[in-house]
Design an enzyme around this catalytic site. Structure first.
Site, PDB file in Angstrom:
ATOM      1  CB  SER A  49       4.956   5.566  -6.547  1.00 13.99           C
ATOM      2  OG  SER A  49       4.374   6.866  -6.374  1.00 13.99           O
ATOM      3  CD  GLU A  75       6.204  11.919  -0.358  1.00 16.88           C
ATOM      4  OE1 GLU A  75       6.635  12.728   0.487  1.00 16.88           O
ATOM      5  OE2 GLU A  75       6.443  10.698  -0.298  1.00 16.88           O
ATOM      6  CB  ALA A 112      -2.665   4.924  -0.874  1.00 19.98           C
ATOM      7  CE1 TYR A 235      11.132  -4.252  10.638  1.00 22.28           C
ATOM      8  CE2 TYR A 235       9.527  -5.799   9.799  1.00 22.28           C
ATOM      9  CZ  TYR A 235      10.174  -4.593   9.712  1.00 22.28           C
ATOM     10  OH  TYR A 235       9.850  -3.708   8.707  1.00 22.28           O
TER      11      TYR A 235
END
Length: 393
Positions: A49, A75, A112, A235
């Site tokens: 987020s 973070e 997470a 990619y």
């Protein structure tokens, strides 16, 4: 202290508190200026987020729809002598603005991928939100620890099948050069799928479903980039592409397991932008510098916040959203259409060390790169002393 950018390779190792706050404020202002966005989410979980598309999703949810938001990110906190990561300051700014508007906002800082962080999120949702009606999955990580076995998987950025030689731009040395990438082996492909595929997205939804925290008709989406021929070898048809294909598998699995709740799960393909993730990928700085040039000339250039606002209003919460043949939501059409790609390809074939700055919008790329870390943001005095400490309450 006065904070100036410290750039090493493709990352900036510090961040500017006031610049990050100003950047968040600009995004909030954009969303607030869009008027009534119609019906949308009320209780939103954003996994990943704090920067880029995940942060934009949180801002659109809160300031576009008045939603309660729970964020999950990883973070680094500040000290008096060292700045925090940009995502820390972005989150602090988001909390402050949300509080002023009377919106519920909490953020969990940690891995997470772990069971512990999922459990914390579940407790917070139970206590503060009841159930969630939107789950955004926007994680970018180079490694993942398997929550069951403790094994650490590492992702690689390599082509699949055959070696690939192409042009790239070295942002550090300001030079165009050829790069040759050897193909990934089976283990590297498998590990990349473990890190960047859909397994963890599925595990989050399993955990939320088991705790009965998914509202009837809850929507969930994971973000991807598909691109076109110029980026396919690194990619779409590379290790990242294999991992992103696994998101399609996960979306189908999530829908199949939650039929009685009518859960909708989509993979959303967004346009190429300067993010902390994309700046690390070979070829992308050159490609993005060229698409910025072409799309700005066409008047179709968008940043994270414009893309996500469009995704929510035109796709995710539209009555009958258009899907591609794989059932994905697409917001990348302004980049991937044939006419725009032909212009980019023509520039790609012409670009050399000598004409790079003339043919591309590298100035725009570099501005956006600095802005990720709170630098080069309009209206910020970078000679002013900064307090590195910032909190989330």
């Amino acid at each position: 202290m006065v904070i100036k950018p410290k750039i090493r390779g493709f990352i900036c190792t510090n961040a500017h508190p006031e610049g990050c706050a100003a950047s968040v404020a600009q995004q909030i202002e954009y969303v607030s200026s869009q008027g009534d966005l119609g019906s949308g989410p009320k209780n939103v979980l954003v996994i990943g987020s704090s920067t880029g598309y995940g942060l934009a999703s949180r801002i659109v949810s809160a300031f576009g729809y008045g939603a309660n938001t729970l964020g999950v990110c990883f973070e680094k906190a500040p000290s008096e002598r060292k700045t925090a990561t940009a995502g820390w300051y972005n989150t602090a700014a988001f909390h402050k603005e949300a509080k002023e508007k009377g919106l519920f906002a909490q953020t969990i800082n940690g891995d997470a991928f772990s069971k512990e962080i999922k459990a914390q999120a579940i407790e917070t949702i139970k206590r503060e939100m009841g159930q969630v009606d939107l789950v955004i999955y926007s994680l970018a990580s180079p490694r993942r620890t398997d929550p069951e076995t403790g094994e650490v998987y590492k992702s690689t950025l390599k082509p699949v099948g055959q070696a690939y030689t192409t042009k790239t731009y070295d942002t550090d040395k300001d030079r165009i050069h050829d790069i040759s990438l050897e193909p990934a082996n089976e283990d590297e492909i498998a590990q990349t799928i473990k890190v960047m595929g859909g397994e963890d997205w599925e595990l989050w939804l399993d955990a939320l479903a088991e705790a009965d925290l998914l509202a009837y008709g809850c929507k969930t989406t994971a973000y991807t980039y598909i691109g076109k021929e110029l980026t396919w070898p690194i990619y779409g048809q590379a290790t990242i592409g294999k991992a992103k294909e696994d998101l399609d598998r996960a979306a189908a699995a999530i829908v199949s397991k939650n039929q009685e709740k009518h859960i909708e799960a989509y993979v959303s393909s967004l346009k190429a932008l300067v993010t902390q993730a994309s700046s690390a990928i070979p070829v992308m700085p050159l490609y993005i510098s060229l698409i910025y040039k072409v799309m700005k000339e066409e008047g179709t250039h968008e940043g994270c916040i414009e893309q996500i606002k469009g995704l929510f209003t035109e796709r995710l919460f539209a009555q009958s959203p258009a899907l591609d043949e794989q059932g994905r939501l697409r917001m990348d059409g302004k980049e991937t259409n044939e006419a725009t790609q032909a212009k980019i390809k023509a520039l790609w074939d012409q670009v050399t060390q000598e004409n790079f700055h003339e043919l591309s919008d590298y100035a725009g790329y570099h501005h956006e790169f600095l802005k990720l870390f709170g630098f080069d943001v309009e209206g910020v005095d970078y000679e002013k002393e900064q307090n590195t400490l910032a909190d989330w309450d």
